[in-house]
Every structure is written in structure tokens, then in C-alpha cells.
Design an enzyme around this catalytic site. Structure first.
Site, mmCIF file in Angstrom:
data_model
loop_
_atom_site.group_PDB
_atom_site.id
_atom_site.type_symbol
_atom_site.label_atom_id
_atom_site.label_comp_id
_atom_site.label_asym_id
_atom_site.label_seq_id
_atom_site.Cartn_x
_atom_site.Cartn_y
_atom_site.Cartn_z
ATOM 1 C CB SER A 52 -0.966 0.032 1.317
ATOM 2 O OG SER A 52 -0.053 -0.228 2.338
ATOM 3 C CB THR A 151 -1.359 5.838 4.679
ATOM 4 O OG1 THR A 151 -2.405 5.986 3.723
ATOM 5 C CG2 THR A 151 -0.453 7.275 4.572
ATOM 6 C CB THR A 169 -0.854 6.156 0.646
ATOM 7 O OG1 THR A 169 -1.622 4.964 0.560
ATOM 8 C CG2 THR A 169 -1.509 7.431 0.129
ATOM 9 N NE ARG A 179 -8.710 7.584 -3.398
ATOM 10 C CZ ARG A 179 -7.956 7.263 -2.258
ATOM 11 N NH1 ARG A 179 -6.698 7.138 -2.567
ATOM 12 N NH2 ARG A 179 -8.636 7.076 -1.254
ATOM 13 C CB VAL A 180 -5.748 12.695 -5.168
ATOM 14 C CG1 VAL A 180 -4.878 13.212 -3.984
ATOM 15 C CG2 VAL A 180 -4.990 12.596 -6.466
ATOM 16 N N GLY A 181 -6.397 10.697 -2.452
ATOM 17 C CA GLY A 181 -7.105 10.674 -1.197
ATOM 18 C C GLY A 181 -6.624 11.832 -0.218
ATOM 19 C CG ASP A 182 -5.777 10.697 4.013
ATOM 20 O OD1 ASP A 182 -6.110 9.567 3.249
ATOM 21 O OD2 ASP A 182 -5.380 10.628 4.962
ATOM 22 C CB THR A 202 -3.354 5.412 8.190
ATOM 23 O OG1 THR A 202 -3.557 4.216 7.214
ATOM 24 C CG2 THR A 202 -4.053 4.662 9.612
ATOM 25 N N GLY A 203 -6.228 5.124 6.553
ATOM 26 C CA GLY A 203 -7.549 4.591 6.399
ATOM 27 C C GLY A 203 -8.155 5.295 5.010
ATOM 28 N N GLY A 205 -9.268 7.649 2.690
ATOM 29 C CA GLY A 205 -9.047 8.869 2.478
ATOM 30 C C GLY A 205 -10.259 9.765 2.069
HETATM 31 N N1 GLY Z 1 -5.405 7.144 3.124
HETATM 32 C C1 GLY Z 1 -4.728 6.941 2.075
HETATM 33 C C2 GLY Z 1 -5.719 7.008 0.775
HETATM 34 O O1 GLY Z 1 -6.905 6.702 1.194
HETATM 35 O O2 GLY Z 1 -5.363 7.377 -0.129
#
Ligand code: GLY
Length: 295
Positions: A52, A151, A169, A179-182, A202-203, A205
Site C-alpha cells: 500500500s 498509509t 501511500t 483518484r487522490v486521497g487524504d 490512515t484509512g 482517504g
Molecule cells: N489514506 C490513504 C488513501 O486513502 O489514499
């Protein structure tokens, strides 16, 4: 005038133990708090067995690994980030250079890749045989046996009492391209206020970023909550607003400017590592199942 501190480092997940051990060794040998954060995270980015983060991370739906990372420096309140970065094994190192060498705070996609190449990074294959096989299996039925997306988030306090944090991550496996997360978002995946503390998340996003989760943890610490209370209160806020989030995983870690630590999660299974006094230890985070309205 700041007091001398015992250095403390905290990181997410089981792989965080190797990361904090390496970061701790660097702090012990006189490296900067930013070096500790960057190189600690590099340990996980370069490990192909971690599915990951970095090299060997799960690809997007097209079979391409797209990486997100960010770093934040307490003393200057500067930050740098990359999102959707392809072909580069150490995105946190590129994020640091965005902070240090450009007037910008975030570069994405092709622009981030061109910048990395200009800075001397090699383009490399990020898929391993195993991650390619798993993607092909996913393509057949559009279901993954393992959809975790863990992450690496790491925060460090050095002997001068200065803080820094970073996270890195590959995001959700088989995500839509782009796609972009947090993780690369300051305030969501990480946040540092040198006078208060640092936090990382983490988790999933998509949910973490809707609550500016890391910023909230640090702001609650500013109001007087301990790092542990601040993590738990933030999870409570997330669950109170969206009770359905009890079914997804969100994990938070926090480190105060005095070296206190905390961690909490929505669901069991979230471990974190703390390094202090030359020793790293893994612990289970407190699970916040309550969906009572936060104060
Ligand atoms: N927390 C990482 C993501 O969702 O991309």
C-alpha cells in the site's frame, strides 16, 4: 528559548516499527527532524512486500501505480506534496523537494514526474510480479481479496522540541486513475503546528479528508486535550456525523510538542509504533465505537 527534549517518533501500522527505528537512529546521529521523517518513510516505500506504499503498492484500475505523499516541517510551517506520481519509488523525497526547491506546496501527475526527473530521480517499474498478478485477478472479477490501503504516517519530535510529519501511500487499490486521497493534503493526511503537536491519518482517504482529520486532532490538542483524547474525539466526530463510517477503517496518530503520543481508530486492527529512549514498541490503537455527539 526552547527546552531540550527527549526525541519521540510515532508511525502508523506494523511497518511503522522499522520506520521509527530508522528515523530514531538518524535523530540519535544528529540528523534533522525532516531527515528522520523522510528517511523513516523511505524504509516502507522501498519495501516491495508492503502493498500500500511506494514500490510494490497496489496499482490503479489500469494497472498503473499512482503514489501520493506529503511532508510538513514544524519550525517553518512549510509543506510539500505530490499526488498521482508515477514511476518514482520514493514519493516522500519528491514531496520534500517540492517544499524545499519550489515556491509551490503540491505537484500532481506528469508535472510531479517531470519535477522528480529534473531532481535526479530515476523512472522505475513500481509493479512487482505479485502486485501485477493481483491486479490481473482483480480485473477478472473486479473484486479484491485484500483491499487494505495502509498509509505510512510518521511524526517526529527532535531534541530541540521541533516537530515534522510525513505520509506516503499508493491509495486504494484499483482506484480510478487520477483518484487522490487524504495523504497529500495538508490538514487531512497530516498536520503540524510546532507549538502544539503533529498528527497523521490512515484509512479511507475519502472520509478522512472530509473532516480535515489531522488538522482537527492538532486543534483539539491546542484546546488542551491530550494527543490520545484528541484522536478519540476526532474519531467520535467522524462517527457522529456519518455513523456509517463505523464500517470503514480510519486510524489517527498524534504527537504533542512535549512528546506525548496517542492513537485511535474506528475499527480493530490498527497498530502503531512509538520510538522513545532508543526503543520502538508496537501497540494497538484505542477503538472508538461510540457515536455520541462530541462536546
Ligand atoms: N489514506 C490513504 C488513501 O486513502 O489514499
Amino acid at each position: 528559548m526552547k527546552q531540550a527534549h527527549s526525541p519521540v517518533i510515532i508511525a502508523t501500522w506494523r511497518f511503522g516499527k522499522e520506520a521509527v527505528e530508522h528515523a530514531g537512529e538518524l535523530l540519535r546521529n544528529g540528523h534533522s527532524v525532516l531527515d528522520a521523517v523522510e528517511k523513516g518513510i523511505n524504509v516502507v516505500e522501498l519495501e516491495p512486500a508492503e502493498k500500500s506504499v511506494g514500490f510494490g503498492g497496489r496499482p490503479n484500475a489500469d494497472g498503473v501505480v499512482e503514489l501520493d505523499a506529503a511532508i510538513m516541517h514544524g519550525p517553518t510551517h512549510d509543506a510539500g506534496a505530490v499526488a498521482g506520481l508515477r514511476h518514482i519509488k520514493r514519493p516522500i523525497s519528491v514531496a520534500r523537494l517540492v517544499m524545499e526547491k519550489t515556491p509551490h506546496a503540491m505537484l500532481v501527475g506528469d508535472g510531479a514526474l517531470q519535477f522528480a526527473i529534473q531532481q535526479g530521480f530515476q523512472q522505475e517499474h513500481l509493479l512487482t510480479d505479485e502486485s501485477r498478478d493481483q491486479w490481473k485477478t482483480w480485473l477478472e472479477n473486479r473484486q479484491s481479496a485484500d483491499d487494505s490501503h495502509d498509509t505510512i504516517g510518521l511524526a517526529a519530535l527532535d531534541t530541540q522540541g521541533d516537530l515534522a510529519a510525513g505520509c506516503s501511500t499508493s491509495g486504494i487499490g484499483y482506484k480510478l486513475p487520477g483518484r487522490v486521497g487524504d495523504s497529500p493534503l495538508v490538514g487531512s493526511g497530516l498536520y503540524v503546528d510546532n507549538d502544539v503537536g503533529a498528527a497523521s491519518a490512515t484509512g479511507l482517504g475519502e472520509e478522512i479528508l472530509k473532516f480535515c482529520s489531522s488538522f482537527l486532532v492538532v486543534e483539539l490538542m491546542r484546546q488542551g486535550l491530550s494527543p490520545q483524547e484528541a484522536c478519540e474525539q476526532t474519531i467520535r466526530r467522524i462517527l457522529a456525523k456519518k455513523p456509517q463510517n463505523k464500517d470503514i477503517q480510519i486510524g489517527l496518530i498524534a504527537l504533542s510538542h512535549t512528546g506525548k503520543t496517542g492513537a485511535a481508530a474506528c475499527r480493530p486492527g490498527f497498530q502503531y509504533a512509538v520510538w522513545r529512549e532508543d526503543h520502538a514498541e508496537l501497540s494497538d490503537a484505542v477503538i472508538v465505537a461510540s457515536i455520541q455527539q462530541p462536546q
